[in-house]
Design an enzyme around this catalytic site. Structure first.
Site, PDB file in Angstrom:
ATOM      1  CG  ASP A 197      -6.577   7.847  21.769  1.00 27.84           C
ATOM      2  OD1 ASP A 197      -7.555   8.146  22.465  1.00 27.84           O
ATOM      3  OD2 ASP A 197      -6.283   8.428  20.713  1.00 27.84           O
ATOM      4  CG  ASP A 252      -2.682  -7.361  15.558  1.00 21.76           C
ATOM      5  OD1 ASP A 252      -2.126  -7.514  16.661  1.00 21.76           O
ATOM      6  OD2 ASP A 252      -2.231  -7.868  14.516  1.00 21.76           O
ATOM      7  CE1 TYR A 266      -2.122   9.121  21.094  1.00 23.28           C
ATOM      8  CE2 TYR A 266      -2.839  11.172  22.077  1.00 23.28           C
ATOM      9  CZ  TYR A 266      -3.122  10.039  21.354  1.00 23.28           C
ATOM     10  OH  TYR A 266      -4.375   9.833  20.886  1.00 23.28           O
ATOM     11  CE  LYS A 317       1.465  -5.637  15.099  1.00 20.19           C
ATOM     12  NZ  LYS A 317       0.436  -6.600  14.666  1.00 20.19           N
TER      13      LYS A 317
END
Ligand code: NAD
Length: 359
Positions: A248, A224, A124, A191
């Site tokens: 988000d 995930d 972002y 991640k």
């Protein structure tokens, strides 16, 4: 005492839902001097830019703002005003509670999660290079040289900066929030198995910060896997802390768990300034119809009252919202069992019903 608060109506459905929130806050009796400022499409019409300096200056001066959603053009056009505001004012923590209320289409009863999303870094940051541009080609060559990896020459590139500084303060914010609100556990989501350096740094920093809060449980989860666990057993979690992009996505997922965007509030908080806004966007197709659900904005105003330490007023307003949702009578179409139910009321009428329940 009267608080000076910057009021940014936004565009699309923004003016309707922010007006509903203002009505409810005024009805609590807390004295507020609302100072209106514009941003988004209306600001382009008046000032030729979506985020005029005087709007930013008003928020800087008052230190508290409430804002309706603002359109962001997809792939081109102006940069997101929302992101610009968060970056310009260093509102580094995005707080998004996901709480189930009786009478809504929540998939789980008694769910009470809090999502803490980093607001200034990650993908972002807005550092992007368009495909086929000379600077993009130059960057690709440089990266190939440094990384000894090939990148297709027709690629566009987005940069994902994650710093130790940014990670430390957001994780500390999550733990401090947990401490103040008697929360038991903070889960850091990442991640780092794939992005070993950027997400790896976030995770390493989170582990370090966690050591200073021995009373609060700390755990880590890969994003995930977390998405699946949240759908299957969300009650295993309490406070979640995430880098910007995962935050988000996961906060929208959590909004879905508790009944949708119409009831999901949010706050963007920095060391000195705080800006309150719903998670949802400007839903342009409903503009001016007095149709959409004002709850997310009204609950964002509840967060604002809590931030001002107007705890009684915040509790009274949240209870009034709870009662109206539970009764299910004076609610907007999206809260009815059948979305075509002719007894659904408008945005303004739902806000008025909430005001009538204030005790
Ligand atoms: P959106 O949240 O505006 O709307 C998606 C759908 O959710 C709507 O069509 C509607 O069905 C439902 N919805 C949203 N708010 C609702 C409400 N209060 N009551 C009932 N239903 C509601 O998402 P989008 O369509 O992806 O985005 C529209 C615009 O808003 C885009 O330009 C986007 O960039 C912008 N946006 C702004 C913000 C912000 O200002 N903070 C946040 C997200 C999106």
């Amino acid at each position: 005492m009267s608080y000076k608060i910057t009021f940014i109506p936004g565009d699309g459905i923004g003016p309707e839902v922010s007006e509903a929130a203002r009505l409810c806050v005024d009805a609590t009796g807390v004295k507020i001097d609302w100072q209106e400022a514009i941003a988004g499409e209306n600001a382009i019409k008046k000032f030729g830019e979506p985020l005029p300096d005087e709007t930013v200056a008003s928020v800087r001066k008052n230190k508290i703002a409430i804002k309706g959603p603002i359109v962001t053009p997809i792939a081109g056009g102006f940069r997101s005003v929302n992101v610009q505001l968060r970056q310009a004012l260093d509102l580094y923590a995005c707080l998004r509670p996901a709480k189930s209320y009786e009478g809504t289409k929540s998939l789980f009863k008694d769910l009470d999660l809090v999502i803490v999303r980093e607001n200034t870094e990650d993908l972002y940051a807005g550092i992007e290079f368009e495909d086929k541009k000379p600077e993009t080609k130059e960057l690709i060559k440089k990266i190939e040289l440094l990384s000894k990896r090939e990148i297709r020459e027709d690629s566009a590139i987005s940069i994902k900066p994650i710093s130790a500084f940014g990670s430390e303060r957001i994780v500390r914010f999550a733990f401090e929030y947990a401490k103040r609100n008697n929360r038991k556990k903070v889960t850091a989501i990442h991640k780092a198995n794939i992005m070993k350096f950027s997400d790896g740094l976030f995770l390493k920093t989170a582990r370090e910060v966690a050591k200073k809060y021995s009373d609060i449980q700390f755990e880590e989860a890969i994003v995930d896997n977390m998405a699946m666990q949240l759908v299957q057993k969300p009650k295993n979690f309490d406070v979640l802390v995430l880098p910007n992009l995962y935050g988000d996505i996961i906060s929208d997922l959590c909004a879905g768990l508790v009944g949708g965007l119409g009831i999901a509030p949010g706050a963007n908080i920095g060391d000195e300034i705080a800006l309150f806004e719903a998670v949802h966007g400007s839903a342009p197709k409903y503009t001016g119809q007095n149709k959409v659900n004002p709850t997310a904005m009204i609950l964002s105003a509840v967060l604002m009252l809590r931030h001002l330490k107007e705890t009684k007023a915040a509790d009274r307003l949240e209870n009034a919202v709870k009662e109206v949702l539970k009764e299910g009578k004076f609610v907007t179409y999206d809260l009815k069992q059948d979305r075509n139910d002719p007894t659904a009321v408008g945005t303004r009428q739902m806000a008025e019903a909430i005001c009538r329940k204030l005790r």
